[in-house]
Design an enzyme around this catalytic site. Sequence first.
Site, short mmCIF file in Angstrom:
data_model
loop_
_atom_site.label_atom_id
_atom_site.label_comp_id
_atom_site.label_asym_id
_atom_site.label_seq_id
_atom_site.Cartn_x
_atom_site.Cartn_y
_atom_site.Cartn_z
N LYS A 45 0.85 -1.21 0.00
CA LYS A 45 0.00 0.00 0.00
C LYS A 45 0.88 1.26 0.00
O LYS A 45 2.09 1.18 0.28
CB LYS A 45 -0.91 -0.02 1.23
CG LYS A 45 -0.15 0.02 2.56
CD LYS A 45 -1.09 -0.30 3.73
CE LYS A 45 -0.35 -0.29 5.05
NZ LYS A 45 -1.19 -0.82 6.14
N TYR A 272 15.03 30.55 7.02
CA TYR A 272 13.80 31.23 7.46
C TYR A 272 13.82 31.46 8.97
O TYR A 272 14.25 30.61 9.74
CB TYR A 272 12.57 30.40 7.11
CG TYR A 272 12.19 30.45 5.65
CD1 TYR A 272 11.80 31.66 5.06
CD2 TYR A 272 12.22 29.31 4.87
CE1 TYR A 272 11.44 31.72 3.72
CE2 TYR A 272 11.86 29.35 3.52
CZ TYR A 272 11.47 30.56 2.97
OH TYR A 272 11.12 30.61 1.64
C1 LIG Z 1 -0.60 -1.77 6.92
C2 LIG Z 1 -1.20 -3.08 7.24
C3 LIG Z 1 -0.38 -4.23 7.34
C4 LIG Z 1 1.13 -4.16 7.32
O1 LIG Z 1 1.58 -3.64 8.54
P1 LIG Z 1 3.15 -3.48 8.88
O2 LIG Z 1 3.18 -3.00 10.28
O3 LIG Z 1 3.68 -2.47 7.91
O4 LIG Z 1 3.77 -4.80 8.67
C5 LIG Z 1 -1.01 -5.45 7.50
N1 LIG Z 1 -2.37 -5.54 7.59
C6 LIG Z 1 -3.17 -4.46 7.52
C7 LIG Z 1 -4.64 -4.63 7.64
C8 LIG Z 1 -2.62 -3.19 7.36
O5 LIG Z 1 -3.41 -2.11 7.34
#
Ligand SMILES: *Cc1c(COP(=O)(O)O)cnc(C)c1O
Length: 378
Positions: A45, A272
């Site tokens: 993702k 800045y």
């Molecule tokens: C983001 C997510 C993961 C992966 O989590 P990590 O901590 O990055 O390994 C797995 N399952 C779901 C439902 C998630 O939202």
Amino acid sequence: MTEAGGADTAAGATRVVVDLGAIEHNVAAARGLVGPDVEILAVVKADAYGHGAVRAAQACERAGAAALGVALVQEGVELRRAGISLPILIQTLADSGEIDAIIENKLMPTVASLDFARELSRRAEAAGATVDVHADIDTGMGRIGFEPESAVEQIAEVNRLPSLRLDGLYTHFSNSEIEDDPWTLRQLETFREVAKCLAQADVRPPRLHAANSGGVINYPAAHLTLVRPGLMLYGVYPGPGLEEKVALRPAMRFETRIAFLKEIEKGAPLGYGRGFIAPGPMRVATANVGYADGYPWRLSNVASALVRATRAPVVGRVSMDQLLLDVSSVPDVAIGDTITLMGSDGDERISADDLAGWAGTISYEILCGVGKRPASRR
Ligand SMILES: *Cc1c(COP(=O)(O)O)cnc(C)c1O
């Protein structure tokens, strides 16, 4: 297999270099923890946590991932357009306006309500399709999912819908980066109980899963039939003190070059708000990178970068597109020198956790933010 830009050597060139071989190594490391019989669903993702979703997904597939996880339907569609054919789980709740895209692209949505499941089944039936779904049970994360109390009845109903196939049952941990955490153990117990009751009602989806990276590393009992690692595939540990349990390789390197160099006098203001006043004569380098590139403003005056394997403190406030480094102690410093913002140089290394610690955030946010300027990733 390092994906380096090669041609781009201009002074001031900011880029994110992704080591796809490191991602493959980290998938293999997860495999080492879960054994040969547990499937790996690689979470890609948010553009694979900033690493580039398509190439990261391909690397995970080469390393043996059985499925992919994304947050959004659109992210799944992009993977399909790139020719990726692994099963793709959509981990947030899709909108009913996205159902056609789910069916057309053979994506695997999460269901957490009967209303959505019924509409999905109706529309799949009309399209002459069957949609694989995973039912999410909220065992203590408090985001989405069927409530454990009513889950058995409702998921059994999902299972009866004519155009859905219940491929999986899952839950998500809130604290798995901590070892022996009682809340996580309770979440797992609740999940197992729901799965057991469903099995008694003859609902036996082939895939049961709970473990994110923390679960993969800390909770062997939570490996079930499939695991869902994200962060660890990019070589970053979900919590402190886990290095002994598994050897991961960071996949992302963030670098730029010195664009401008100058000597300043004691008392000279930098950036800045005149956020830094030189305590003495200094040599200062300007880099063409800033918070628009994912280098957080919070790193102003607290972070350091590496130049010629030497630490160079960030001085003054980080701008949108530029920042300043104190390079007074860097031997033979010159315009065009590589600045390592995250990654290794000689014996020195700056990790995503270092940047997160300095910025008061988490490594996940650093990775997602870096490389947002799309042309910068190689
Ligand atoms: C983001 C997510 C993961 C992966 O989590 P990590 O901590 O990055 O390994 C797995 N399952 C779901 C439902 C998630 O939202």
